[in-house]
Design a protein around this motif. Structure first.
Motif, PDB file in Angstrom:
ATOM      1  N   SER A  16       0.743  -1.864   0.095  1.00 52.95           N
ATOM      2  CA  SER A  16       0.258   0.251   0.229  1.00 52.95           C
ATOM      3  C   SER A  16       0.501   1.752  -0.145  1.00 52.95           C
ATOM      4  O   SER A  16       0.569   2.040  -0.494  1.00 52.95           O
ATOM      5  CB  SER A  16      -0.998  -0.046   1.224  1.00 52.95           C
ATOM      6  OG  SER A  16      -1.691  -0.767   1.506  1.00 52.95           O
ATOM      7  N   LEU A  17       2.131   0.987   0.854  1.00 56.59           N
ATOM      8  CA  LEU A  17       2.993   2.506   0.609  1.00 56.59           C
ATOM      9  C   LEU A  17       3.819   2.753  -0.630  1.00 56.59           C
ATOM     10  O   LEU A  17       3.719   3.898  -0.699  1.00 56.59           O
ATOM     11  CB  LEU A  17       3.550   1.825   1.979  1.00 56.59           C
ATOM     12  CG  LEU A  17       2.816   2.058   3.945  1.00 56.59           C
ATOM     13  CD1 LEU A  17       4.245   2.606   4.542  1.00 56.59           C
ATOM     14  CD2 LEU A  17       2.601   3.852   3.633  1.00 56.59           C
ATOM     15  N   GLY A  18       4.473   1.540  -1.211  1.00 58.01           N
ATOM     16  CA  GLY A  18       4.342   1.555  -2.452  1.00 58.01           C
ATOM     17  C   GLY A  18       3.756   1.922  -3.112  1.00 58.01           C
ATOM     18  O   GLY A  18       4.283   2.843  -4.608  1.00 58.01           O
ATOM     19  N   LEU A  24       2.209   8.627  -6.088  1.00 55.77           N
ATOM     20  CA  LEU A  24       2.414  10.431  -5.942  1.00 55.77           C
ATOM     21  C   LEU A  24       4.632  10.805  -6.810  1.00 55.77           C
ATOM     22  O   LEU A  24       4.350  11.701  -7.372  1.00 55.77           O
ATOM     23  CB  LEU A  24       3.130  10.434  -5.043  1.00 55.77           C
ATOM     24  CG  LEU A  24       1.569  10.365  -3.627  1.00 55.77           C
ATOM     25  CD1 LEU A  24       2.534  10.227  -2.678  1.00 55.77           C
ATOM     26  CD2 LEU A  24       0.946  11.708  -4.256  1.00 55.77           C
ATOM     27  N   LEU A  25       4.755   9.593  -7.746  1.00 58.93           N
ATOM     28  CA  LEU A  25       5.741  10.610  -8.119  1.00 58.93           C
ATOM     29  C   LEU A  25       5.138  10.446  -9.893  1.00 58.93           C
ATOM     30  O   LEU A  25       6.710  10.982 -10.461  1.00 58.93           O
ATOM     31  CB  LEU A  25       7.443   9.213  -8.361  1.00 58.93           C
ATOM     32  CG  LEU A  25       7.847   8.383  -6.413  1.00 58.93           C
ATOM     33  CD1 LEU A  25       8.841   7.122  -7.236  1.00 58.93           C
ATOM     34  CD2 LEU A  25       8.926   9.762  -6.766  1.00 58.93           C
ATOM     35  N   GLN A  26       4.527   9.726  -9.855  1.00 60.04           N
ATOM     36  CA  GLN A  26       4.302  10.338 -11.357  1.00 60.04           C
ATOM     37  C   GLN A  26       3.375  11.388 -12.155  1.00 60.04           C
ATOM     38  O   GLN A  26       3.330  12.549 -10.990  1.00 60.04           O
ATOM     39  CB  GLN A  26       2.950   9.230 -11.737  1.00 60.04           C
ATOM     40  CG  GLN A  26       3.637   7.791 -12.217  1.00 60.04           C
ATOM     41  CD  GLN A  26       2.013   6.800 -12.297  1.00 60.04           C
ATOM     42  OE1 GLN A  26       1.494   7.168 -13.217  1.00 60.04           O
ATOM     43  NE2 GLN A  26       2.978   5.833 -12.123  1.00 60.04           N
ATOM     44  N   SER A  27       4.543  12.018 -13.343  1.00 62.07           N
ATOM     45  CA  SER A  27       3.605  13.313 -13.288  1.00 62.07           C
ATOM     46  C   SER A  27       2.493  13.311 -14.182  1.00 62.07           C
ATOM     47  O   SER A  27       2.250  12.480 -14.497  1.00 62.07           O
ATOM     48  CB  SER A  27       5.398  14.462 -14.535  1.00 62.07           C
ATOM     49  OG  SER A  27       5.324  12.896 -16.143  1.00 62.07           O
ATOM     50  N   ASN A  52       8.505   7.947 -16.421  1.00 64.76           N
ATOM     51  CA  ASN A  52       7.108   8.076 -16.736  1.00 64.76           C
ATOM     52  C   ASN A  52       6.733   6.779 -16.571  1.00 64.76           C
ATOM     53  O   ASN A  52       5.799   5.964 -15.989  1.00 64.76           O
ATOM     54  CB  ASN A  52       6.685   9.221 -16.946  1.00 64.76           C
ATOM     55  CG  ASN A  52       7.323  10.235 -15.852  1.00 64.76           C
ATOM     56  OD1 ASN A  52       6.989  10.452 -14.919  1.00 64.76           O
ATOM     57  ND2 ASN A  52       6.941  11.770 -16.792  1.00 64.76           N
ATOM     58  N   GLU A  53       7.400   5.895 -17.779  1.00 70.26           N
ATOM     59  CA  GLU A  53       6.841   4.580 -18.356  1.00 70.26           C
ATOM     60  C   GLU A  53       7.383   4.069 -16.909  1.00 70.26           C
ATOM     61  O   GLU A  53       6.408   2.632 -17.510  1.00 70.26           O
ATOM     62  CB  GLU A  53       7.367   4.977 -19.935  1.00 70.26           C
ATOM     63  CG  GLU A  53       6.556   4.836 -20.633  1.00 70.26           C
ATOM     64  CD  GLU A  53       7.215   6.806 -20.661  1.00 70.26           C
ATOM     65  OE1 GLU A  53       8.279   7.098 -20.133  1.00 70.26           O
ATOM     66  OE2 GLU A  53       6.079   7.395 -21.217  1.00 70.26           O
ATOM     67  N   TRP A  58       5.148  -0.655 -13.420  1.00 74.26           N
ATOM     68  CA  TRP A  58       5.766  -0.927 -11.858  1.00 74.26           C
ATOM     69  C   TRP A  58       4.485  -0.575 -10.775  1.00 74.26           C
ATOM     70  O   TRP A  58       4.120  -1.124 -10.206  1.00 74.26           O
ATOM     71  CB  TRP A  58       6.614   0.588 -10.945  1.00 74.26           C
ATOM     72  CG  TRP A  58       8.001  -0.705 -11.329  1.00 74.26           C
ATOM     73  CD1 TRP A  58       9.077   0.055 -12.565  1.00 74.26           C
ATOM     74  CD2 TRP A  58       8.179  -1.592 -11.191  1.00 74.26           C
ATOM     75  NE1 TRP A  58       9.839  -1.048 -12.260  1.00 74.26           N
ATOM     76  CE2 TRP A  58       9.591  -2.487 -11.257  1.00 74.26           C
ATOM     77  CE3 TRP A  58       8.057  -2.642  -9.818  1.00 74.26           C
ATOM     78  CZ2 TRP A  58      10.523  -3.360 -10.923  1.00 74.26           C
ATOM     79  CZ3 TRP A  58       7.963  -4.198  -9.766  1.00 74.26           C
ATOM     80  CH2 TRP A  58       9.579  -4.195 -10.000  1.00 74.26           C
ATOM     81  N   THR A  59       3.756   1.101 -11.534  1.00 77.55           N
ATOM     82  CA  THR A  59       2.121   0.847 -11.335  1.00 77.55           C
ATOM     83  C   THR A  59       0.796   0.049 -11.207  1.00 77.55           C
ATOM     84  O   THR A  59       0.694  -0.067 -10.758  1.00 77.55           O
ATOM     85  CB  THR A  59       1.780   1.869 -11.597  1.00 77.55           C
ATOM     86  OG1 THR A  59       2.512   2.843 -10.823  1.00 77.55           O
ATOM     87  CG2 THR A  59       0.624   2.769 -10.786  1.00 77.55           C
ATOM     88  N   LYS A  60       1.517  -0.536 -11.997  1.00 75.00           N
ATOM     89  CA  LYS A  60       0.454  -1.638 -12.579  1.00 75.00           C
ATOM     90  C   LYS A  60       0.559  -3.363 -11.679  1.00 75.00           C
ATOM     91  O   LYS A  60      -0.265  -3.655 -11.168  1.00 75.00           O
ATOM     92  CB  LYS A  60       0.694  -1.938 -13.996  1.00 75.00           C
ATOM     93  CG  LYS A  60       0.031  -1.120 -15.342  1.00 75.00           C
ATOM     94  CD  LYS A  60      -0.098  -0.622 -16.649  1.00 75.00           C
ATOM     95  CE  LYS A  60      -0.064  -0.248 -16.854  1.00 75.00           C
ATOM     96  NZ  LYS A  60       0.146  -0.310 -18.809  1.00 75.00           N
ATOM     97  N   TYR A  61       2.038  -3.568 -11.618  1.00 71.95           N
ATOM     98  CA  TYR A  61       2.687  -4.661 -10.779  1.00 71.95           C
ATOM     99  C   TYR A  61       1.744  -4.337  -9.763  1.00 71.95           C
ATOM    100  O   TYR A  61       1.670  -5.102  -8.928  1.00 71.95           O
ATOM    101  CB  TYR A  61       3.943  -4.554 -10.952  1.00 71.95           C
ATOM    102  CG  TYR A  61       4.093  -5.258 -13.185  1.00 71.95           C
ATOM    103  CD1 TYR A  61       3.462  -6.328 -13.696  1.00 71.95           C
ATOM    104  CD2 TYR A  61       4.919  -4.650 -12.898  1.00 71.95           C
ATOM    105  CE1 TYR A  61       3.852  -6.383 -14.988  1.00 71.95           C
ATOM    106  CE2 TYR A  61       5.586  -4.907 -14.578  1.00 71.95           C
ATOM    107  CZ  TYR A  61       5.107  -5.341 -15.294  1.00 71.95           C
ATOM    108  OH  TYR A  61       5.731  -6.019 -16.504  1.00 71.95           O
ATOM    109  N   ILE A  62       1.960  -3.524  -9.050  1.00 70.74           N
ATOM    110  CA  ILE A  62       1.906  -2.907  -7.810  1.00 70.74           C
ATOM    111  C   ILE A  62       0.758  -2.698  -7.026  1.00 70.74           C
ATOM    112  O   ILE A  62      -0.342  -3.837  -6.024  1.00 70.74           O
ATOM    113  CB  ILE A  62       2.801  -2.052  -6.792  1.00 70.74           C
ATOM    114  CG1 ILE A  62       3.703  -2.176  -7.532  1.00 70.74           C
ATOM    115  CG2 ILE A  62       2.247  -1.273  -5.670  1.00 70.74           C
ATOM    116  CD1 ILE A  62       5.044  -2.825  -6.411  1.00 70.74           C
TER     117      ILE A  62
END
Length: 76
Positions: A16-18, A24-27, A52-53, A58-62
């Motif tokens: 969840s934290l990840g 938040l890191l994505q533009s 960004n890509e 990584w967002t999809k996997y997490i």
């Protein structure tokens, strides 16, 4: 059984934290008029791969791990 639930809960909190950090890191996708001009240029000249890509993938996997862990914790 109790130990498994505790381990899953700890992993769930870390995931969840990840996920929060990755989002938040994505533009933003567009930043006003300059974003729309850059979007049009990417259509004609191709898109350069950058950080960004990588963050998006990584967002999809997490996010998938988050959903699976949420379902497992609900079942237990």
């Amino acid at each position: 059984m109790r130990v498994l639930r505790t381990v899953l809960l700890v992993v769930f909190v870390l995931v969840s934290l990840g996920l929060i950090a990755l989002v938040l890191l994505q533009s933003g996708k567009s930043a006003g008029l300059s974003g729309s001009i850059a979007g049009g240029a990417e259509t004609f000249f191709g898109k350069k791969k950058g950080i960004n890509e990588k963050l998006e993938s990584w967002t999809k996997y997490i996010a998938f791990a988050f959903m699976v862990l949420a379902l497992l914790l609900t079942i237990l």
